[in-house]
Scaffold this active site. Structure first.
Site, PDB file in Angstrom:
ATOM      1  N   ASN A  97      50.547  23.307  24.507  1.00 56.41           N
ATOM      2  CA  ASN A  97      49.724  22.178  24.107  1.00 56.41           C
ATOM      3  C   ASN A  97      50.541  21.210  23.243  1.00 56.41           C
ATOM      4  OD1 ASN A  97      47.354  20.580  23.712  1.00 56.41           O
ATOM      5  ND2 ASN A  97      46.119  22.438  23.888  1.00 56.41           N
ATOM      6  N   HIS A 127      70.060  28.293   8.393  1.00 55.10           N
ATOM      7  CA  HIS A 127      71.074  27.783   7.470  1.00 55.10           C
ATOM      8  C   HIS A 127      71.458  28.880   6.483  1.00 55.10           C
ATOM      9  CE1 HIS A 127      70.178  23.698   8.888  1.00 55.10           C
ATOM     10  NE2 HIS A 127      68.928  24.084   8.880  1.00 55.10           N
ATOM     11  N   GLY A 154      47.200  28.183  17.378  1.00 55.55           N
ATOM     12  CA  GLY A 154      47.679  26.919  16.816  1.00 55.55           C
ATOM     13  C   GLY A 154      48.431  27.081  15.510  1.00 55.55           C
TER      14      GLY A 154
END
Length: 199
Positions: A97, A127, A154
């Protein structure tokens, strides 16, 4: 022992930054060879995201060409962003989505029948904790693998090096910091197994 150490140093000196990146080693992120592919993909993503919904097949075809592998039935809602494209492999019936972000400095693999809700991010890039190295644009990248029949809710974030097993559901808002097994519901920050799904 000294000979082994010297040989390792010699190997590192002849490896390109791109090769180091692909092997999960520390590499120089602002190396011209590394940046060339990054900038190409950035431009491709920009152009793909400008294609209107009425021309969605054209958009999907552009994404298929950008990805390393794309199975049948792939559909991605704009906008979408990735770093290289060719490090992404998706199986059949893949759906993502809107606002999906895949930072594919290393390989990101999705199996068949993977459903991704809005605003999900998959980060292979990391990092160093060492400030001096980090400030010199030194990075590393570790692959992400998502199995078959996975549903990701989500606003989920998946960090470098994570594997999510088959037939698993990741709850909305989760931060997936370690491997999640097959056949479970997992959620939270950090994401953890909530319960097993019935066989």
């Amino acid at each position: 022992m000294i000979c082994i150490f010297v040989n390792i140093i010699n190997i590192l000196e002849i490896m390109t930054e791109r090769e180091k990146q692909q092997k999960g080693m520390l590499y120089q992120a602002n190396d011209p060879e590394v940046l060339k592919d990054l900038y190409y993909c950035e431009n491709e993503c920009y152009e793909i995201n400008q294609i209107p919904p009425s021309r969605r097949e054209e958009r999907m075809e552009r994404l298929r060409k950008l990805f390393g592998k794309a199975g049948d039935g792939m559909f991605i809602v704009a906008p979408f962003f990735c770093d290289y494209g060719y490090n992404i492999e998706v199986g059949a019936n893949f759906f993502a989505n809107t606002n999906c972000v895949i930072l594919d400095e290393a390989k990101v693999t999705f199996g068949d029948n993977v459903f991704i809700a809005p605003n999900c991010s998959f980060y292979t890039a990391g990092h160093p904790l060492d400030v001096e190295l980090r400030n010199k644009k030194i990075e590393y990248a570790l692959p992400i693998h998502v199995g078959n029949n996975v549903w990701i809710g989500g606003n989920v974030v998946v960090i470098p090096g994570v594997t999510i097993g088959d037939n698993t559901t990741i709850g909305a808002g989760s931060v997936v910091t370690h491997d999640i097994p097959s056949g479970v519901v997992a959620a939270g920050n950090p994401c953890r197994v909530i319960r097993r799904l019935e066989e």
